[in-house]
Design an enzyme around this catalytic site. Structure first.
Site, PDB file in Angstrom:
ATOM      1  N   LYS A  55       0.759  -1.246   0.078  1.00 52.09           N
ATOM      2  CA  LYS A  55      -0.085   0.029   0.073  1.00 52.09           C
ATOM      3  C   LYS A  55       0.911   1.272  -0.030  1.00 52.09           C
ATOM      4  O   LYS A  55       0.571   2.302  -0.998  1.00 52.09           O
ATOM      5  CB  LYS A  55      -0.839  -0.045   1.250  1.00 52.09           C
ATOM      6  CG  LYS A  55      -1.949  -1.309   1.344  1.00 52.09           C
ATOM      7  CD  LYS A  55      -2.812  -0.983   2.637  1.00 52.09           C
ATOM      8  CE  LYS A  55      -2.072  -1.212   3.705  1.00 52.09           C
ATOM      9  NZ  LYS A  55      -1.762  -2.758   4.112  1.00 52.09           N
ATOM     10  N   THR A  56       1.802   1.222   1.018  1.00 54.17           N
ATOM     11  CA  THR A  56       2.731   2.350   1.050  1.00 54.17           C
ATOM     12  C   THR A  56       3.488   2.747  -0.231  1.00 54.17           C
ATOM     13  O   THR A  56       3.629   3.628  -0.878  1.00 54.17           O
ATOM     14  CB  THR A  56       3.622   2.256   2.211  1.00 54.17           C
ATOM     15  OG1 THR A  56       3.022   2.161   3.260  1.00 54.17           O
ATOM     16  CG2 THR A  56       4.483   3.606   2.530  1.00 54.17           C
ATOM     17  N   ASP A  62      -1.548   7.043   6.553  1.00 52.93           N
ATOM     18  CA  ASP A  62      -1.378   5.589   6.718  1.00 52.93           C
ATOM     19  C   ASP A  62      -2.502   5.383   8.093  1.00 52.93           C
ATOM     20  O   ASP A  62      -2.495   6.089   8.680  1.00 52.93           O
ATOM     21  CB  ASP A  62       0.068   5.158   7.010  1.00 52.93           C
ATOM     22  CG  ASP A  62       0.200   3.733   6.952  1.00 52.93           C
ATOM     23  OD1 ASP A  62      -0.822   3.051   6.346  1.00 52.93           O
ATOM     24  OD2 ASP A  62       1.166   2.947   7.351  1.00 52.93           O
ATOM     25  N   THR A 115      -5.747  -1.174   6.956  1.00 57.55           N
ATOM     26  CA  THR A 115      -5.909  -2.602   6.958  1.00 57.55           C
ATOM     27  C   THR A 115      -7.313  -3.022   7.322  1.00 57.55           C
ATOM     28  O   THR A 115      -7.846  -4.128   7.544  1.00 57.55           O
ATOM     29  CB  THR A 115      -5.094  -3.090   8.119  1.00 57.55           C
ATOM     30  OG1 THR A 115      -5.297  -2.514   9.344  1.00 57.55           O
ATOM     31  CG2 THR A 115      -3.679  -3.023   7.766  1.00 57.55           C
ATOM     32  N   ARG A 124       6.431  -8.036   1.981  1.00 61.23           N
ATOM     33  CA  ARG A 124       7.410  -7.621   3.209  1.00 61.23           C
ATOM     34  C   ARG A 124       8.076  -9.163   3.683  1.00 61.23           C
ATOM     35  O   ARG A 124       9.239  -9.150   3.886  1.00 61.23           O
ATOM     36  CB  ARG A 124       6.687  -7.134   4.125  1.00 61.23           C
ATOM     37  CG  ARG A 124       7.492  -6.583   5.279  1.00 61.23           C
ATOM     38  CD  ARG A 124       6.828  -5.729   6.263  1.00 61.23           C
ATOM     39  NE  ARG A 124       6.632  -4.453   5.775  1.00 61.23           N
ATOM     40  CZ  ARG A 124       5.545  -3.557   5.789  1.00 61.23           C
ATOM     41  NH1 ARG A 124       4.571  -3.974   6.728  1.00 61.23           N
ATOM     42  NH2 ARG A 124       5.554  -2.542   5.337  1.00 61.23           N
TER      43      ARG A 124
HETATM   44  P1  ADP Z   1       2.369  -2.019   3.193  1.00 60.19           P
HETATM   45  O1  ADP Z   1       2.275  -0.392   2.982  1.00 60.19           O
HETATM   46  O2  ADP Z   1       0.875  -2.479   2.649  1.00 60.19           O
HETATM   47  O3  ADP Z   1       2.030  -2.412   4.692  1.00 60.19           O
HETATM   48  P2  ADP Z   1       4.659  -1.754   1.821  1.00 60.19           P
HETATM   49  O4  ADP Z   1       4.189  -0.807   0.861  1.00 60.19           O
HETATM   50  O5  ADP Z   1       5.367  -1.130   3.187  1.00 60.19           O
HETATM   51  O6  ADP Z   1       3.267  -2.388   2.281  1.00 60.19           O
HETATM   52  O7  ADP Z   1       5.541  -2.958   1.274  1.00 60.19           O
HETATM   53  C1  ADP Z   1       6.456  -3.709   2.218  1.00 60.19           C
HETATM   54  C2  ADP Z   1       7.444  -3.816   1.025  1.00 60.19           C
HETATM   55  O8  ADP Z   1       7.331  -5.017   0.417  1.00 60.19           O
HETATM   56  C3  ADP Z   1       8.239  -2.952   0.067  1.00 60.19           C
HETATM   57  O9  ADP Z   1       8.955  -1.974   0.933  1.00 60.19           O
HETATM   58  C4  ADP Z   1       8.604  -3.324  -0.877  1.00 60.19           C
HETATM   59  O10 ADP Z   1      10.029  -3.493  -0.939  1.00 60.19           O
HETATM   60  C5  ADP Z   1       7.951  -4.861  -1.146  1.00 60.19           C
HETATM   61  N1  ADP Z   1       6.979  -4.941  -1.953  1.00 60.19           N
HETATM   62  C6  ADP Z   1       5.367  -4.636  -1.591  1.00 60.19           C
HETATM   63  N2  ADP Z   1       4.664  -4.943  -2.543  1.00 60.19           N
HETATM   64  C7  ADP Z   1       5.422  -5.404  -3.672  1.00 60.19           C
HETATM   65  C8  ADP Z   1       5.400  -5.651  -5.193  1.00 60.19           C
HETATM   66  N3  ADP Z   1       4.065  -5.658  -5.624  1.00 60.19           N
HETATM   67  N4  ADP Z   1       6.447  -5.904  -5.633  1.00 60.19           N
HETATM   68  C9  ADP Z   1       7.771  -5.693  -5.305  1.00 60.19           C
HETATM   69  N5  ADP Z   1       7.921  -5.489  -4.090  1.00 60.19           N
HETATM   70  C10 ADP Z   1       6.979  -4.956  -3.070  1.00 60.19           C
END
Ligand code: ADP
Length: 352
Positions: free
Chosen positions: A72-73, A117, A166, A225
């Site tokens: 998401k981030t 977030d 979430t 992640r």
């Molecule tokens: P969320 O915000 O949903 O908790 P993040 O965007 O922080 O998740 O993602 C966590 C890590 O996983 C990121 O730093 C990235 O390196 C990796 N990641 C997430 N989604 C992908 C994707 N679709 N392709 C490649 N790497 C990804």
């Protein structure tokens, strides 16, 4: 804190730890092309970015929903990058006063993106204040106190609100309807995660066989992640125990040590299933009871563990509570009682 909890928190939790922030930033995809999977969602976002750039308007407000660690981030950063604007990141719990929100809203340049977030954790006052800002690009400022208070309207630069949660269920309806696009992120397939692992290994200059990448991917709980984290742990192992290359044997050895099984379930997932089976005859059991038995907050169960167990078919959510499925018994190599098996099947039939 028990060893079990320590191991879970630092290695297998889909939530981000402090130590890995730097690591994650370096591996974070910078464009839609680099971002693996979620194809339909990416296509929609690409169109939104292109159309808004053509018009010179901000991208429509976007809400990303889904369990932690799914990107998401990362997508919020990519949106800003692809639209060529600045991203201003804020965590909802840190936004405590109207004044704070007002200050950050007045700082944006035209078409910038404000990323909030955990938007479900905004206080109701701040949430309401945000409504007018996202809808009319203006905010109400009150100066002075009591009978001498004066309010005036301050116009804002047009901006995009990108929010992540979430827990879509916890968002108020008025908040939800403010978003032009609600994007739900799903767990990734093992093949997609293998691409994530291969890409990260390349960036870490770690020679990794295709088989090893797949092994890491399969055990990553459908979550990029975790895939990156398992890769990092496997790299340590390869460097200390092997010749610095990650082959299938080293990957298996490292992953077995971390206690993730071939279905991607970790110690906590198995504890969840085991407690449901051994203490509550397989359910149905209320989430509060389970949370108490597992000594975990209810939110963590609902946000982090249950979505994956549900999606993989290990549990079912019924009107009377959580039940395990036959697959859970089989996975834990336990015999499912006939009576229970029938009850579980019936519940699922009524639900789905
Ligand atoms: P969320 O915000 O949903 O908790 P993040 O965007 O922080 O998740 O993602 C966590 C890590 O996983 C990121 O730093 C990235 O390196 C990796 N990641 C997430 N989604 C992908 C994707 N679709 N392709 C490649 N790497 C990804």
């Amino acid at each position: 804190m028990t060893n079990e909890t320590t191991r879970y928190d630092t290695t297998l939790s889909p939530e981000q730890g402090d130590e890995e922030r730097h690591y994650e930033i370096s591996l974070r995809p910078k464009s839609f092309d680099d971002f693996v999977g979620q194809e339909k969602l990416k296509d929609n976002l690409r169109v939104m970015v292109e159309a808004s750039a053509k018009r010179g308007d901000p991208v429509d407000h976007v809400l990303f929903c889904g369990p932690p660690g799914l990107g998401k981030t990362t997508l919020a950063h990519i949106l800003a990058e692809e639209r060529g604007v600045e991203l201003h990141t804020h965590a909802a719990p840190a936004l405590e006063h109207k004044g704070q929100l007002g200050t950050l809203l007045t700082k944006v340049e035209p078409n910038d993106i404000i990323f909030i977030d955990e938007i479900h954790r905004l206080s109701p006052v701040i949430e309401e204040y945000l409504y007018t800002a996202v809808e009319d690009f203006q905010i109400e400022i009150v100066q002075g106190d009591g009978p001498y208070a004066q309010s005036f309207t301050l116009p804002l630069q047009p901006f995009t609100l990108v929010a992540a949660t979430t827990r879509t269920g916890l968002l108020t309806n008025p908040m939800r309807t403010r978003f032009g696009y609600m994007a739900r992120l799903d767990y990734y397939s093992a093949e997609e995660l293998a691409q994530v692992v291969t890409r990260s290994a390349r960036m870490l200059e770690l020679e990794t066989s295709a088989e090893a990448a797949m092994e890491v991917a399969r055990r990553a709980r459908g979550t990029p992640r975790i895939a990156n984290r398992l890769l990092r742990r496997s790299r340590d192992f390869a460097q200390v125990r092997g010749d610095g290359k990650l082959d299938i044997e080293t990957a298996k050895l490292a992953l077995d040590r971390l206690d993730v099984d071939h279905e991607g379930l970790d110690e906590m997932d198995r504890r969840y299933l085991r407690i449901l089976i051994e203490h509550y005859d397989g359910g149905p059991t209320g989430v509060e009871t389970l949370a108490a038995a597992l000594s975990e907050p209810r939110d963590t169960l609902e946000d982090v563990y249950e979505p994956f167990l549900l999606q993989q078919g290990f549990i079912a959510r019924t009107p009377r509570g959580r039940t395990v499925t036959r697959k859970a018994y089989e996975h834990l190599k336990l015999k499912a009682p006939k009576r229970l098996r029938k009850a579980v099947d019936d519940d699922q039939e009524t639900l789905f």
